[in-house]
Write a protein that holds these residues in place. Structure first.
Motif, PDB file in Angstrom:
ATOM      1  N   PRO A 176      82.259  94.337 -42.254  1.00  0.00           N
ATOM      2  CA  PRO A 176      81.082  95.194 -42.094  1.00  0.00           C
ATOM      3  C   PRO A 176      80.421  94.967 -40.736  1.00  0.00           C
ATOM      4  O   PRO A 176      80.576  93.909 -40.132  1.00  0.00           O
ATOM      5  N   GLY A 177      79.722  95.960 -40.288  1.00  0.00           N
ATOM      6  CA  GLY A 177      78.935  95.820 -39.066  1.00  0.00           C
ATOM      7  C   GLY A 177      79.546  96.532 -37.877  1.00  0.00           C
ATOM      8  O   GLY A 177      80.724  96.888 -37.870  1.00  0.00           O
ATOM      9  N   ARG A 178      78.684  96.740 -36.895  1.00  0.00           N
ATOM     10  CA  ARG A 178      79.052  97.359 -35.617  1.00  0.00           C
ATOM     11  C   ARG A 178      78.621  96.400 -34.520  1.00  0.00           C
ATOM     12  O   ARG A 178      77.526  95.850 -34.568  1.00  0.00           O
ATOM     13  N   PHE A 179      79.481  96.217 -33.530  1.00  0.00           N
ATOM     14  CA  PHE A 179      79.233  95.230 -32.494  1.00  0.00           C
ATOM     15  C   PHE A 179      79.437  95.835 -31.112  1.00  0.00           C
ATOM     16  O   PHE A 179      80.072  96.878 -30.958  1.00  0.00           O
ATOM     17  N   CYS A 180      78.907  95.139 -30.105  1.00  0.00           N
ATOM     18  CA  CYS A 180      79.131  95.548 -28.721  1.00  0.00           C
ATOM     19  C   CYS A 180      79.094  94.314 -27.830  1.00  0.00           C
ATOM     20  O   CYS A 180      78.455  93.314 -28.157  1.00  0.00           O
ATOM     21  N   PHE A 181      79.817  94.396 -26.729  1.00  0.00           N
ATOM     22  CA  PHE A 181      79.776  93.345 -25.724  1.00  0.00           C
ATOM     23  C   PHE A 181      78.668  93.666 -24.735  1.00  0.00           C
ATOM     24  O   PHE A 181      78.523  94.812 -24.308  1.00  0.00           O
ATOM     25  N   CYS A 182      77.899  92.673 -24.366  1.00  0.00           N
ATOM     26  CA  CYS A 182      76.838  92.814 -23.372  1.00  0.00           C
ATOM     27  C   CYS A 182      76.905  91.609 -22.434  1.00  0.00           C
ATOM     28  O   CYS A 182      77.312  90.527 -22.848  1.00  0.00           O
ATOM     29  N   THR A 183      76.491  91.802 -21.202  1.00  0.00           N
ATOM     30  CA  THR A 183      76.370  90.692 -20.269  1.00  0.00           C
ATOM     31  C   THR A 183      74.891  90.415 -20.090  1.00  0.00           C
ATOM     32  O   THR A 183      74.117  91.330 -19.794  1.00  0.00           O
ATOM     33  N   VAL A 184      74.495  89.178 -20.298  1.00  0.00           N
ATOM     34  CA  VAL A 184      73.086  88.803 -20.247  1.00  0.00           C
ATOM     35  C   VAL A 184      72.911  87.540 -19.404  1.00  0.00           C
ATOM     36  O   VAL A 184      73.861  86.819 -19.140  1.00  0.00           O
ATOM     37  N   GLU A 185      71.676  87.297 -19.012  1.00  0.00           N
ATOM     38  CA  GLU A 185      71.350  86.058 -18.299  1.00  0.00           C
ATOM     39  C   GLU A 185      70.706  85.041 -19.234  1.00  0.00           C
ATOM     40  O   GLU A 185      70.716  83.857 -18.957  1.00  0.00           O
ATOM     41  N   ASP A 186      70.174  85.519 -20.345  1.00  0.00           N
ATOM     42  CA  ASP A 186      69.460  84.665 -21.292  1.00  0.00           C
ATOM     43  C   ASP A 186      70.451  83.927 -22.186  1.00  0.00           C
ATOM     44  O   ASP A 186      71.000  84.494 -23.128  1.00  0.00           O
ATOM     45  N   GLY A 187      70.664  82.661 -21.895  1.00  0.00           N
ATOM     46  CA  GLY A 187      71.592  81.853 -22.673  1.00  0.00           C
ATOM     47  C   GLY A 187      71.184  81.679 -24.119  1.00  0.00           C
ATOM     48  O   GLY A 187      72.008  81.365 -24.974  1.00  0.00           O
ATOM     49  N   ALA A 188      69.897  81.905 -24.432  1.00  0.00           N
ATOM     50  CA  ALA A 188      69.426  81.767 -25.805  1.00  0.00           C
ATOM     51  C   ALA A 188      70.094  82.789 -26.724  1.00  0.00           C
ATOM     52  O   ALA A 188      70.213  82.560 -27.926  1.00  0.00           O
ATOM     53  N   LEU A 189      70.528  83.909 -26.160  1.00  0.00           N
ATOM     54  CA  LEU A 189      71.185  84.930 -26.975  1.00  0.00           C
ATOM     55  C   LEU A 189      72.523  84.466 -27.527  1.00  0.00           C
ATOM     56  O   LEU A 189      73.019  85.020 -28.502  1.00  0.00           O
ATOM     57  N   ALA A 190      73.096  83.444 -26.940  1.00  0.00           N
ATOM     58  CA  ALA A 190      74.372  82.926 -27.436  1.00  0.00           C
ATOM     59  C   ALA A 190      74.241  82.461 -28.884  1.00  0.00           C
ATOM     60  O   ALA A 190      75.181  82.590 -29.667  1.00  0.00           O
ATOM     61  N   ALA A 191      73.066  81.965 -29.250  1.00  0.00           N
ATOM     62  CA  ALA A 191      72.851  81.500 -30.620  1.00  0.00           C
ATOM     63  C   ALA A 191      72.859  82.653 -31.622  1.00  0.00           C
ATOM     64  O   ALA A 191      73.173  82.461 -32.788  1.00  0.00           O
ATOM     65  N   GLU A 192      72.524  83.854 -31.168  1.00  0.00           N
ATOM     66  CA  GLU A 192      72.506  85.035 -32.036  1.00  0.00           C
ATOM     67  C   GLU A 192      73.842  85.769 -32.047  1.00  0.00           C
ATOM     68  O   GLU A 192      74.091  86.587 -32.912  1.00  0.00           O
ATOM     69  N   ALA A 193      74.656  85.500 -31.052  1.00  0.00           N
ATOM     70  CA  ALA A 193      75.891  86.260 -30.846  1.00  0.00           C
ATOM     71  C   ALA A 193      76.978  85.855 -31.839  1.00  0.00           C
ATOM     72  O   ALA A 193      77.052  84.707 -32.272  1.00  0.00           O
ATOM     73  N   LEU A 194      77.819  86.822 -32.178  1.00  0.00           N
ATOM     74  CA  LEU A 194      79.003  86.529 -32.972  1.00  0.00           C
ATOM     75  C   LEU A 194      79.964  85.678 -32.141  1.00  0.00           C
ATOM     76  O   LEU A 194      80.658  84.812 -32.658  1.00  0.00           O
ATOM     77  N   ALA A 195      79.979  85.933 -30.831  1.00  0.00           N
ATOM     78  CA  ALA A 195      80.802  85.165 -29.894  1.00  0.00           C
ATOM     79  C   ALA A 195      80.161  85.252 -28.521  1.00  0.00           C
ATOM     80  O   ALA A 195      79.408  86.187 -28.234  1.00  0.00           O
ATOM     81  N   SER A 196      80.471  84.271 -27.681  1.00  0.00           N
ATOM     82  CA  SER A 196      79.977  84.304 -26.304  1.00  0.00           C
ATOM     83  C   SER A 196      80.986  83.636 -25.392  1.00  0.00           C
ATOM     84  O   SER A 196      81.792  82.806 -25.839  1.00  0.00           O
ATOM     85  N   PHE A 197      80.909  84.027 -24.123  1.00  0.00           N
ATOM     86  CA  PHE A 197      81.801  83.437 -23.128  1.00  0.00           C
ATOM     87  C   PHE A 197      81.120  83.524 -21.775  1.00  0.00           C
ATOM     88  O   PHE A 197      80.630  84.579 -21.388  1.00  0.00           O
TER      89      PHE A 197
END
Length: 130
Positions: free
Chosen positions: A20-41
């Protein structure tokens, strides 16, 4: 669960499921978003995060290509060779873009939302042929 490392076994046991769910890749500067992300790199240009579309929209981030997640439920070995290539190859043959994420226990294919059901059917057919 014992990891599967041979290609035929990985394909035969992949048991793909559309999550379930819809996802998208985004490029961000805020490293805090990594905690919310399904994945990060971390990339040179910034932190790539895979977020739920609703969260990206709430943050005002561009949503370019909504994706759906297909999880391959086989416990593929980290040393297994060819599963990603087989999955991406079948989808590429049908003109379906695929972003693969290999985690410790399973592999995950992120495909365009509009073609997710078709991608799932192709992967099930690949499994049936193995």
């Amino acid at each position: 669960m014992t990891p599967v490392s041979d290609l035929r076994g990985m394909i035969a046991g992949m048991d793909p499921v559309l999550m379930p769910g819809r996802f998208c890749f985004c490029t961000v500067e805020d490293g805090a978003l990594a905690a919310e992300a399904l994945a990060s790199f971390r990339e040179e240009e910034g932190l790539s995060v895979l977020l739920p579309v609703a969260r990206a929209e709430a943050l005002g981030l561009p949503v370019e290509s909504p994706l759906r997640q297909i999880t391959l439920r086989v416990h593929s070995s980290l040393e297994g060779v060819g599963l990603t290539a087989a999955v991406a190859g079948v989808l590429a043959g049908a003109g379906i873009a695929c972003n693969m994420i290999a985690a410790r226990l399973h592999d995950h294919a992120f495909v365009p939302e509009a073609r997710a059901e078709e991608a799932l059917a192709l992967l099930k057919a690949l499994q049936d042929r193995a």
